[in-house]
Design a protein around this motif. Structure first.
Motif, PDB file in Angstrom:
ATOM      1  N   GLU A 160       0.746  -1.200   0.112  1.00  0.00           N
ATOM      2  CA  GLU A 160       0.056  -0.019  -0.065  1.00  0.00           C
ATOM      3  C   GLU A 160       0.847   1.206   0.097  1.00  0.00           C
ATOM      4  O   GLU A 160       0.618   2.234  -0.668  1.00  0.00           O
ATOM      5  CB  GLU A 160      -1.007   0.040   1.230  1.00  0.00           C
ATOM      6  CG  GLU A 160      -2.066   1.078   1.027  1.00  0.00           C
ATOM      7  CD  GLU A 160      -1.522   2.245   1.665  1.00  0.00           C
ATOM      8  OE1 GLU A 160      -2.176   3.421   1.280  1.00  0.00           O
ATOM      9  OE2 GLU A 160      -0.711   2.399   2.425  1.00  0.00           O
ATOM     10  N   PRO A 161       1.961   1.250   0.705  1.00  0.00           N
ATOM     11  CA  PRO A 161       2.871   2.632   0.887  1.00  0.00           C
ATOM     12  C   PRO A 161       3.382   2.736  -0.583  1.00  0.00           C
ATOM     13  O   PRO A 161       3.366   4.039  -1.070  1.00  0.00           O
ATOM     14  CB  PRO A 161       3.896   2.198   1.575  1.00  0.00           C
ATOM     15  CG  PRO A 161       3.366   1.290   2.684  1.00  0.00           C
ATOM     16  CD  PRO A 161       2.227   0.323   1.718  1.00  0.00           C
ATOM     17  N   SER A 165       1.787   6.017  -3.403  1.00  0.00           N
ATOM     18  CA  SER A 165       2.786   6.936  -3.818  1.00  0.00           C
ATOM     19  C   SER A 165       2.942   6.998  -5.315  1.00  0.00           C
ATOM     20  O   SER A 165       3.622   7.596  -5.918  1.00  0.00           O
ATOM     21  CB  SER A 165       4.253   6.682  -3.462  1.00  0.00           C
ATOM     22  OG  SER A 165       4.858   5.506  -3.894  1.00  0.00           O
ATOM     23  N   TRP A 166       2.451   6.063  -6.074  1.00  0.00           N
ATOM     24  CA  TRP A 166       2.354   5.850  -7.588  1.00  0.00           C
ATOM     25  C   TRP A 166       1.940   6.997  -8.259  1.00  0.00           C
ATOM     26  O   TRP A 166       0.853   7.548  -8.001  1.00  0.00           O
ATOM     27  CB  TRP A 166       1.682   4.610  -7.828  1.00  0.00           C
ATOM     28  CG  TRP A 166       1.934   4.294  -9.492  1.00  0.00           C
ATOM     29  CD1 TRP A 166       3.074   3.600 -10.068  1.00  0.00           C
ATOM     30  CD2 TRP A 166       1.060   4.589 -10.589  1.00  0.00           C
ATOM     31  NE1 TRP A 166       2.820   3.569 -11.010  1.00  0.00           N
ATOM     32  CE2 TRP A 166       1.475   4.032 -11.731  1.00  0.00           C
ATOM     33  CE3 TRP A 166      -0.074   5.336 -10.606  1.00  0.00           C
ATOM     34  CZ2 TRP A 166       1.329   4.272 -12.964  1.00  0.00           C
ATOM     35  CZ3 TRP A 166      -0.731   5.411 -12.014  1.00  0.00           C
ATOM     36  CH2 TRP A 166      -0.032   4.892 -12.987  1.00  0.00           C
ATOM     37  N   GLN A 173      11.379   6.905  -4.303  1.00  0.00           N
ATOM     38  CA  GLN A 173      11.809   6.494  -3.054  1.00  0.00           C
ATOM     39  C   GLN A 173      11.049   5.240  -2.554  1.00  0.00           C
ATOM     40  O   GLN A 173      11.952   4.358  -1.774  1.00  0.00           O
ATOM     41  CB  GLN A 173      11.736   7.617  -1.997  1.00  0.00           C
ATOM     42  CG  GLN A 173      11.968   7.337  -0.568  1.00  0.00           C
ATOM     43  CD  GLN A 173      11.637   8.589   0.178  1.00  0.00           C
ATOM     44  OE1 GLN A 173      11.077   9.511  -0.109  1.00  0.00           O
ATOM     45  NE2 GLN A 173      12.097   8.371   1.537  1.00  0.00           N
ATOM     46  N   GLU A 174       9.768   5.123  -2.711  1.00  0.00           N
ATOM     47  CA  GLU A 174       9.021   3.956  -2.047  1.00  0.00           C
ATOM     48  C   GLU A 174       9.493   2.548  -3.030  1.00  0.00           C
ATOM     49  O   GLU A 174       9.725   1.664  -2.273  1.00  0.00           O
ATOM     50  CB  GLU A 174       7.724   3.838  -2.519  1.00  0.00           C
ATOM     51  CG  GLU A 174       7.027   4.876  -1.332  1.00  0.00           C
ATOM     52  CD  GLU A 174       7.121   4.497  -0.036  1.00  0.00           C
ATOM     53  OE1 GLU A 174       7.154   3.432   0.181  1.00  0.00           O
ATOM     54  OE2 GLU A 174       7.014   5.321   1.090  1.00  0.00           O
ATOM     55  N   HIS A 196      -1.333  -5.803  -1.942  1.00  0.00           N
ATOM     56  CA  HIS A 196      -2.189  -4.691  -1.452  1.00  0.00           C
ATOM     57  C   HIS A 196      -2.391  -3.537  -2.239  1.00  0.00           C
ATOM     58  O   HIS A 196      -1.144  -2.648  -2.369  1.00  0.00           O
ATOM     59  CB  HIS A 196      -1.798  -4.477   0.070  1.00  0.00           C
ATOM     60  CG  HIS A 196      -3.054  -3.835   0.924  1.00  0.00           C
ATOM     61  ND1 HIS A 196      -4.056  -4.716   1.490  1.00  0.00           N
ATOM     62  CD2 HIS A 196      -3.653  -2.784   1.083  1.00  0.00           C
ATOM     63  CE1 HIS A 196      -4.680  -3.979   2.352  1.00  0.00           C
ATOM     64  NE2 HIS A 196      -4.601  -2.669   2.026  1.00  0.00           N
ATOM     65  N   ASP A 197      -3.546  -3.275  -2.692  1.00  0.00           N
ATOM     66  CA  ASP A 197      -3.702  -2.202  -3.521  1.00  0.00           C
ATOM     67  C   ASP A 197      -2.768  -2.059  -4.976  1.00  0.00           C
ATOM     68  O   ASP A 197      -2.582  -1.106  -5.630  1.00  0.00           O
ATOM     69  CB  ASP A 197      -3.644  -0.802  -2.823  1.00  0.00           C
ATOM     70  CG  ASP A 197      -4.189  -0.643  -1.864  1.00  0.00           C
ATOM     71  OD1 ASP A 197      -5.646  -1.132  -1.995  1.00  0.00           O
ATOM     72  OD2 ASP A 197      -4.204   0.265  -0.952  1.00  0.00           O
TER      73      ASP A 197
END
Length: 251
Positions: A160-161, A165-166, A173-174, A196-197
């Motif tokens: 999910e993070p 951020s996409w 960075q992610e 997840h997502d």
């Protein structure tokens, strides 16, 4: 290496449970996805049975006997109801997820410094039953040694993070964080899953950047797309997205 696509059919059950007609059928949805080329089916039965129910797990286990090349993955918290399903259904893989009983959706990975000694014997039990064990983990390289120490076979990186951020300045960075975590997992001899997502748009970038992803488990976005395109075409679109990402390359 080709990244496997496991379709999470929870949302099919969620729609079905709003009426008492048995439609849409979870087994039919899984069948159509497998016929279209999906490599596996995932379910996450929660204690309140708000979507997948015990009988669905049984029915899907029977279905998967006709698809020996595909994998059946059951997710959940091993301190709640997951182990009962593992003992009864003997899936190919179980994914330990540290969610609470009433949690809306999974939103964090394991803290193995706090819970490692508790999960270790349950991991050993699942493996003794012939079930591969994956731990739902945040993208923290230092945590991968702990995952290996408690006996996990794989980790599923909580994506999910990255998904949030996409398309933003944070994306690079992610992706770097997830790539570092995947390399750390591989260095510990762990397989890497992710979920997840993830969706058709963000999946190729993720797989291009993160090495060695063996499997992605996708439910919400895929079932939402299936409302528009149908199960078969949606699975083909996700397989194309995986192909565009080239499976992430070698660790």
């Amino acid at each position: 290496m080709t990244t496997a696509l496991s379709v999470n059919v929870n949302k099919v059950a969620l729609v079905r449970n709003t009426r008492h007609l048995g439609i849409p059928s979870v087994v039919r949805a899984a069948t159509l996805c497998l016929q279209a080329g999906a490599h596996g089916i995932t379910v996450h039965p929660r204690p309140d049975a708000r979507h997948i129910r015990a009988e669905d797990v049984h029915d899907l286990r029977e279905l998967m006997k006709s698809w020996p090349q595909a994998e059946f993955n059951i997710e959940g918290n091993p301190f709640h109801n997951l182990m009962d399903f593992v003992r009864d259904a003997r899936p190919d893989q179980c994914t330990f997820v540290p969610d609470s009983e009433g949690q809306f959706t999974s939103d964090h990975g394991w803290d193995l410094r706090a819970d490692g000694e508790r999960v270790k014997p349950l991991i050993a039990e699942a493996k003794a039953l012939g079930v591969r064990v994956s731990l739902f983990m945040d993208p923290l390289p230092d945590a991968m040694e702990l995952a290996r120490a408690v006996g996990a076979d794989r980790v599923e990186l909580y994506t999910e993070p990255y998904a949030s951020s996409w398309g933003t300045p944070r994306q690079t960075q992610e992706l770097g964080r997830f790539a570092d975590a995947a390399r750390a997992a591989a260095a510990q001899g762990l397989g890497v899953n992710a979920g997840h997502d993830l969706n058709r748009d963000n999946l190729p970038d993720f797989l291009r950047a993160v090495p060695g992803v063996l499997e992605v488990s996708i439910g919400h976005a895929l079932i939402a797309d299936a409302l528009e395109f149908g199960y078969a075409q949606t699975v083909r679109l996700y397989l194309q997205a995986i192909g565009q990402g080239s499976g992430g390359g070698s660790p």
